[in-house]
Design a protein around this motif. Structure first.
Motif, PDB file in Angstrom:
ATOM      1  N   LYS A  60      12.811   5.555   2.309  1.00  0.00           N
ATOM      2  CA  LYS A  60      13.020   6.853   2.971  1.00  0.00           C
ATOM      3  C   LYS A  60      12.880   6.698   4.493  1.00  0.00           C
ATOM      4  CE  LYS A  60      11.349  11.641   3.234  1.00  0.00           C
ATOM      5  NZ  LYS A  60      11.469  11.691   4.680  1.00  0.00           N
ATOM      6  N   LEU A  61      11.886   5.908   4.908  1.00  0.00           N
ATOM      7  CA  LEU A  61      11.697   5.653   6.346  1.00  0.00           C
ATOM      8  C   LEU A  61      12.974   5.055   6.947  1.00  0.00           C
ATOM      9  CD1 LEU A  61       9.734   5.292   8.871  1.00  0.00           C
ATOM     10  CD2 LEU A  61       9.347   2.968   7.997  1.00  0.00           C
ATOM     11  N   VAL A  62      13.519   4.051   6.261  1.00  0.00           N
ATOM     12  CA  VAL A  62      14.720   3.374   6.775  1.00  0.00           C
ATOM     13  C   VAL A  62      15.904   4.345   6.792  1.00  0.00           C
ATOM     14  CG1 VAL A  62      16.344   1.477   6.361  1.00  0.00           C
ATOM     15  CG2 VAL A  62      13.883   1.102   6.076  1.00  0.00           C
ATOM     16  N   LYS A  63      16.002   5.182   5.756  1.00  0.00           N
ATOM     17  CA  LYS A  63      17.099   6.164   5.685  1.00  0.00           C
ATOM     18  C   LYS A  63      16.969   7.191   6.814  1.00  0.00           C
ATOM     19  CE  LYS A  63      19.252   9.120   2.320  1.00  0.00           C
ATOM     20  NZ  LYS A  63      18.840  10.152   1.398  1.00  0.00           N
ATOM     21  N   ASP A  64      15.751   7.641   7.049  1.00  0.00           N
ATOM     22  CA  ASP A  64      15.508   8.615   8.129  1.00  0.00           C
ATOM     23  C   ASP A  64      15.851   7.995   9.485  1.00  0.00           C
ATOM     24  OD1 ASP A  64      14.640  10.356   6.223  1.00  0.00           O
ATOM     25  OD2 ASP A  64      12.500  10.179   6.694  1.00  0.00           O
ATOM     26  N   ILE A  65      15.502   6.726   9.653  1.00  0.00           N
ATOM     27  CA  ILE A  65      15.796   6.040  10.918  1.00  0.00           C
ATOM     28  C   ILE A  65      17.306   5.890  11.080  1.00  0.00           C
ATOM     29  CG2 ILE A  65      15.608   3.814  12.124  1.00  0.00           C
ATOM     30  CD1 ILE A  65      12.696   3.664  11.073  1.00  0.00           C
ATOM     31  N   PRO A 101       4.396   6.049   6.892  1.00  0.00           N
ATOM     32  CA  PRO A 101       4.688   5.443   8.199  1.00  0.00           C
ATOM     33  C   PRO A 101       5.592   6.359   9.020  1.00  0.00           C
ATOM     34  CG  PRO A 101       5.985   4.382   6.466  1.00  0.00           C
ATOM     35  CD  PRO A 101       5.092   5.369   5.788  1.00  0.00           C
ATOM     36  N   VAL A 102       5.341   6.434  10.302  1.00  0.00           N
ATOM     37  CA  VAL A 102       6.137   7.312  11.160  1.00  0.00           C
ATOM     38  C   VAL A 102       6.983   6.479  12.125  1.00  0.00           C
ATOM     39  CG1 VAL A 102       4.449   9.178  11.016  1.00  0.00           C
ATOM     40  CG2 VAL A 102       4.329   7.559  12.924  1.00  0.00           C
ATOM     41  N   TYR A 103       7.895   7.144  12.787  1.00  0.00           N
ATOM     42  CA  TYR A 103       8.704   6.470  13.795  1.00  0.00           C
ATOM     43  C   TYR A 103       8.892   7.404  14.983  1.00  0.00           C
ATOM     44  CZ  TYR A 103      12.581   9.350  12.157  1.00  0.00           C
ATOM     45  OH  TYR A 103      13.360  10.412  11.830  1.00  0.00           O
ATOM     46  N   ILE A 135       0.886  -1.164   0.000  1.00  0.00           N
ATOM     47  CA  ILE A 135       0.000   0.000   0.000  1.00  0.00           C
ATOM     48  C   ILE A 135       0.932   1.224   0.000  1.00  0.00           C
ATOM     49  CG2 ILE A 135      -1.795   1.286   1.228  1.00  0.00           C
ATOM     50  CD1 ILE A 135      -2.649  -1.376   2.548  1.00  0.00           C
ATOM     51  N   THR A 136       1.880   1.217   0.944  1.00  0.00           N
ATOM     52  CA  THR A 136       2.966   2.201   0.946  1.00  0.00           C
ATOM     53  C   THR A 136       3.964   1.811  -0.150  1.00  0.00           C
ATOM     54  OG1 THR A 136       2.689   2.482   3.329  1.00  0.00           O
ATOM     55  CG2 THR A 136       4.795   3.190   2.401  1.00  0.00           C
ATOM     56  N   SER A 137       4.507   2.806  -0.853  1.00  0.00           N
ATOM     57  CA  SER A 137       5.445   2.513  -1.945  1.00  0.00           C
ATOM     58  C   SER A 137       6.822   2.140  -1.389  1.00  0.00           C
ATOM     59  CB  SER A 137       5.584   3.743  -2.845  1.00  0.00           C
ATOM     60  OG  SER A 137       6.299   4.754  -2.143  1.00  0.00           O
ATOM     61  N   LEU A 138       7.605   1.424  -2.213  1.00  0.00           N
ATOM     62  CA  LEU A 138       8.959   1.046  -1.782  1.00  0.00           C
ATOM     63  C   LEU A 138       9.841   2.282  -1.536  1.00  0.00           C
ATOM     64  CD1 LEU A 138      11.006  -1.112  -1.067  1.00  0.00           C
ATOM     65  CD2 LEU A 138      11.552  -1.342  -3.498  1.00  0.00           C
ATOM     66  N   GLU A 179      14.223  -6.933   4.935  1.00  0.00           N
ATOM     67  CA  GLU A 179      15.564  -6.804   4.337  1.00  0.00           C
ATOM     68  C   GLU A 179      16.033  -5.354   4.372  1.00  0.00           C
ATOM     69  OE1 GLU A 179      15.214  -8.604   0.471  1.00  0.00           O
ATOM     70  OE2 GLU A 179      15.064 -10.589   1.412  1.00  0.00           O
ATOM     71  N   GLU A 180      15.139  -4.432   4.075  1.00  0.00           N
ATOM     72  CA  GLU A 180      15.500  -2.997   4.123  1.00  0.00           C
ATOM     73  C   GLU A 180      15.963  -2.631   5.535  1.00  0.00           C
ATOM     74  OE1 GLU A 180      15.688  -0.619   1.815  1.00  0.00           O
ATOM     75  OE2 GLU A 180      15.054  -1.890   0.154  1.00  0.00           O
ATOM     76  N   PHE A 181      15.215  -3.091   6.534  1.00  0.00           N
ATOM     77  CA  PHE A 181      15.597  -2.768   7.919  1.00  0.00           C
ATOM     78  C   PHE A 181      16.899  -3.468   8.317  1.00  0.00           C
ATOM     79  CE2 PHE A 181      12.637   0.013  10.054  1.00  0.00           C
ATOM     80  CZ  PHE A 181      11.562   0.054   9.170  1.00  0.00           C
ATOM     81  N   ALA A 182      17.132  -4.674   7.763  1.00  0.00           N
ATOM     82  CA  ALA A 182      18.366  -5.401   8.090  1.00  0.00           C
ATOM     83  C   ALA A 182      19.590  -4.616   7.621  1.00  0.00           C
ATOM     84  CB  ALA A 182      18.334  -6.789   7.466  1.00  0.00           C
ATOM     85  N   SER A 183      19.401  -3.786   6.591  1.00  0.00           N
ATOM     86  CA  SER A 183      20.528  -3.009   6.069  1.00  0.00           C
ATOM     87  C   SER A 183      21.019  -1.966   7.072  1.00  0.00           C
ATOM     88  CB  SER A 183      20.143  -2.326   4.743  1.00  0.00           C
ATOM     89  OG  SER A 183      19.265  -1.241   5.008  1.00  0.00           O
ATOM     90  N   LEU A 184      20.265  -1.740   8.138  1.00  0.00           N
ATOM     91  CA  LEU A 184      20.699  -0.802   9.184  1.00  0.00           C
ATOM     92  C   LEU A 184      21.853  -1.380  10.008  1.00  0.00           C
ATOM     93  CD1 LEU A 184      17.190   0.337  10.517  1.00  0.00           C
ATOM     94  CD2 LEU A 184      18.848   1.806   9.353  1.00  0.00           C
ATOM     95  N   ASN A 185      21.987  -2.720   9.945  1.00  0.00           N
ATOM     96  CA  ASN A 185      23.052  -3.397  10.705  1.00  0.00           C
ATOM     97  C   ASN A 185      23.006  -3.145  12.202  1.00  0.00           C
ATOM     98  OD1 ASN A 185      24.355  -4.839   8.611  1.00  0.00           O
ATOM     99  ND2 ASN A 185      25.104  -2.866   7.843  1.00  0.00           N
ATOM    100  N   ILE A 186      21.801  -3.068  12.722  1.00  0.00           N
ATOM    101  CA  ILE A 186      21.585  -3.000  14.173  1.00  0.00           C
ATOM    102  C   ILE A 186      20.486  -4.019  14.477  1.00  0.00           C
ATOM    103  CG2 ILE A 186      22.269  -0.580  14.515  1.00  0.00           C
ATOM    104  CD1 ILE A 186      19.267   0.132  14.327  1.00  0.00           C
TER     105      ILE A 186
END
Ligand SMILES: [Fe+2]
Ligand SMILES: [Fe+2]
Length: 268
Positions: free
Chosen positions: A22-27, A261-263, A14-17, A53-60
């Motif tokens: 951008k969410l992951v980058k902002d985080i 999505p927000v954080y 529903i949310t675009s990739l 997988e996108e979140f795994a790229s944060l390496n935390i």
């Protein structure tokens, strides 16, 4: 003091990739020590995998629980029961995500304990309280889970099934001398302060049956190390305080919207 990010209702599909990226980058820019996702990760297994997988790229360390959308049999090839019992934990394993329905995440003395926290009708506005049977029968008027989630359990049975594990994980965190604080992450709101009320609105008041589980909140309130509770699901941002064994607890429902999505960042 670890820096922890909580997000929820990412809903890739529903949310675009690009919006998820951008969410992951902002985080990432917040330089957190860990992230927790409070469910509704994506629409269908492929999207759920991509998000994790996108979140795994944060390496935390990344922890997640399922949301109701994550157990939808969208393509009619993924029965909800199989998604719940095997596929979602497997996706978590392959992406290195801590699956909160099975385990807890401890970061610098802070435990993240979570659950899908399915609704059991206890959050229904008391003014419009219906029987379990009526709430089950009329769910389709208010929530697509009625036909998208095809597991064999009714809502009450499912809640009874997941409750002992949730209590056990809370106890595990509470009893661990290395844990100073517990952050609870649930997909459904579990505290009154996380639930938006609209007095005198019968449709809203009735539908709250499907948007919370106050009985899970009562369980959480037995554990005095809990200092924060975060939920998603309703997409209706709420912030409140409550008292657990004499100390204040922040209770929040994230204000994530489809395609937005927000954080939240906390230091505890
Ligand atoms: Fe959602
Ligand atoms: Fe949801």
């Amino acid at each position: 003091m670890p820096r922890i990010v909580i997000t929820s209702d990412v809903h890739l599909g529903i949310t675009s990739l690009p919006r998820v990226q951008k969410l992951v980058k902002d985080i990432a820019a917040q330089k957190p020590d860990a992230v927790a996702i409070a469910g509704d990760i994506g629409e269908g297994v492929e999207n759920i995998s991509i998000v994790l997988e996108e979140f795994a790229s944060l390496n935390i360390p990344v922890a997640a629980c399922a949301g109701n959308h994550d157990v939808w049999n969208i393509d009619k090839k993924h029965p909800s029961e199989v998604l719940w019992e095997r596929t979602l934990p497997e996706i978590a394993r392959t992406t290195g995500t801590v699956w909160l329905e099975d385990e807890i995440l401890i970061v610098h003395g802070v435990a993240i304990v979570g659950t899908i926290g399915w609704y059991d009708y206890s959050a229904q506005d008391p003014a419009y309280k219906a029987s379990d049977e009526e709430n089950w029968r009329r769910k389709g008027e208010f929530d697509a889970d009625a036909w998208m989630c095809d597991w064999p359990w009714n809502d009450i049975e499912f809640c009874r099934m997941i409750e002992p594990g949730f209590r056990e994980r809370l106890k595990q965190a509470q009893d661990n001398p290395d844990v100073g604080r517990i952050i609870v992450v649930s997909h459904s709101p579990i505290f009154e302060g996380q639930i938006r009320r609209k007095p005198n609105n019968k449709k809203w008041g009735f539908s709250n049956a499907y948007y919370g589980n106050l009985n899970f909140g009562k369980i959480v309130a037995e554990f005095e190390k809990v200092t924060h509770a975060y939920a998603g699901h309703t997409h209706a941002g709420m912030e409140g305080k409550m008292d657990i064994k004499g100390h204040p607890v922040n209770v929040v429902t994230l204000n994530s919207q489809y395609d937005d999505p927000v954080y939240i960042v906390i230091e505890v």
